[in-house]
Design an enzyme around this catalytic site. Structure first.
Site, short mmCIF file in Angstrom:
data_model
loop_
_atom_site.label_atom_id
_atom_site.label_comp_id
_atom_site.label_asym_id
_atom_site.label_seq_id
_atom_site.Cartn_x
_atom_site.Cartn_y
_atom_site.Cartn_z
N ARG A 178 0.73 -1.41 -0.11
CA ARG A 178 0.09 0.05 0.04
C ARG A 178 0.78 1.21 -0.17
NH1 ARG A 178 -2.25 -3.38 -1.57
NH2 ARG A 178 -3.98 -4.71 -0.89
N SER A 228 -11.75 -1.13 2.97
CA SER A 228 -11.07 -1.64 3.91
C SER A 228 -10.26 -0.51 4.68
CB SER A 228 -9.79 -2.52 3.45
OG SER A 228 -10.20 -3.80 2.78
N GLU A 298 -5.34 2.17 6.33
CA GLU A 298 -5.32 2.27 4.85
C GLU A 298 -5.75 3.48 4.21
OE1 GLU A 298 -6.80 -0.56 1.18
OE2 GLU A 298 -5.60 -1.64 2.93
#
Length: 305
Positions: A178, A228, A298
């Site tokens: 990420r 998420s 995230e």
């Protein structure tokens, strides 16, 4: 006339009056449907406009925040000071040559996945249900179901903070979980080339259909969220940790841990950004106390505190 109104007039000369908004509620531009006003929001229609806007703001020491379509974003209730640049469907052109798709940052990643299928190219099936733009996906190395952008991206043209165009290739992207070189250096993705493989269209379609069905069954797609919320902690699944803490359905204000998937927080209709952020903090503290695991977000969190 206020200073921000004067700045808005200058930006209008670059991007056109119809593409510049003053005191624009950010809840209209995020999938979570929360967020206070941006002083100025501009949607440039060309790379040249983007460069001019960045240079203007730098000269005036005005902060700039660049976003895609707001699917991985929480904007605080006080909003964002300075200029928000939204790169979305004004910059969405693409080309296909042999097994390489080159596309601009504002195109939806799911659309690129469909383009790959239409051209009999395999490698982007994992992206068929990811809701963000290509630019955001490359910057954060988005992924799902075992695939990540790092698997296909070979070259990216990006703009640095000074409005200058740069290019990174292959390992120069420095993709991690990420994250990427571009994200770490606050670069703005302009366009990306992805190298895929020739595949069987029926097999590609079957896999995309399967992943779409799995998403629909397991994720609260019918409610406002940002996907998420947490990165996957090493050796664990975020949703499972949250569920094992007994937090399924836990609410603070209008924010709720999804009944369908504990890795998601949903806006039940009247949530403020504060509700979501308080719930995130509550989850982090609870998981830390019970399992000793640090949960990292995230989703991007921006705006005036």
């Amino acid at each position: 006339m206020l200073e921000k109104e004067l700045l808005a007039r200058e930006i209008e000369k670059i991007a056109g009056q119809e593409n510049v908004k003053l005191d624009e509620p950010m809840k209209n531009h995020t999938s979570f449907k929360v967020g206070g006003p941006a002083d100025i929001l501009v949607t440039p229609v060309s790379v040249s406009q983007l460069s001019q806007i960045l240079k203007l703001c730098k000269n005036k020491s005005v902060p700039v925040f660049v976003m895609g379509n707001g699917t991985n974003l929480i904007v605080r209730d006080k909003g964002i000071r300075g200029v928000v640049v939204k790169i979305f469907d004004n910059l969405n052109q693409f080309t296909v040559k042999d097994d390489i798709i080159t596309a601009y940052a504002g195109i939806l990643l799911s659309r690129v996945s469909t383009i790959a299928y239409e051209n009999g190219l395999t490698g982007l099936e994992f992206a068929c249900g990811i809701p963000g733009t290509l630019g955001g996906a490359v910057a954060m190395n988005a992924g799902a179901y075992g695939g990540e952008m790092k698997d296909v991206v070979v070259e990216t043209e990006y703009m640095d903070k000074d409005g200058e165009i740069r290019v990174v290739r292959d390992d120069g992207h420095q993709f991690g979980y990420r994250t990427s070189f571009i994200q770490k250096n606050s670069g703005i993705v302009i366009k990306t080339s992805m190298k895929l493989k020739k595949g069987n269209k029926e097999e590609i379609k079957a896999l995309m259909d399967d992943l779409t069905q799995r998403r629909q069954e397991k994720q609260p797609l019918e409610m406002p969220s940002a996907g998420s919320i947490f990165k996957r902690p090493e050796g664990y699944f975020a949703g499972k940790l949250i569920e094992d803490c007994g937090l399924r359905g836990h609410r603070i204000g209008g924010a709720e841990v999804s009944q369908k998937h504990c890795g998601f927080i949903v806006n039940t209709g009247d949530a403020k950004a504060k509700d979501i952020l308080d719930l995130i903090e509550y989850i982090r503290n609870t998981v830390k106390m019970k399992f000793g695991v640090d949960m990292q977000t995230e989703v991007r969190i921006v705006g005036e505190v």
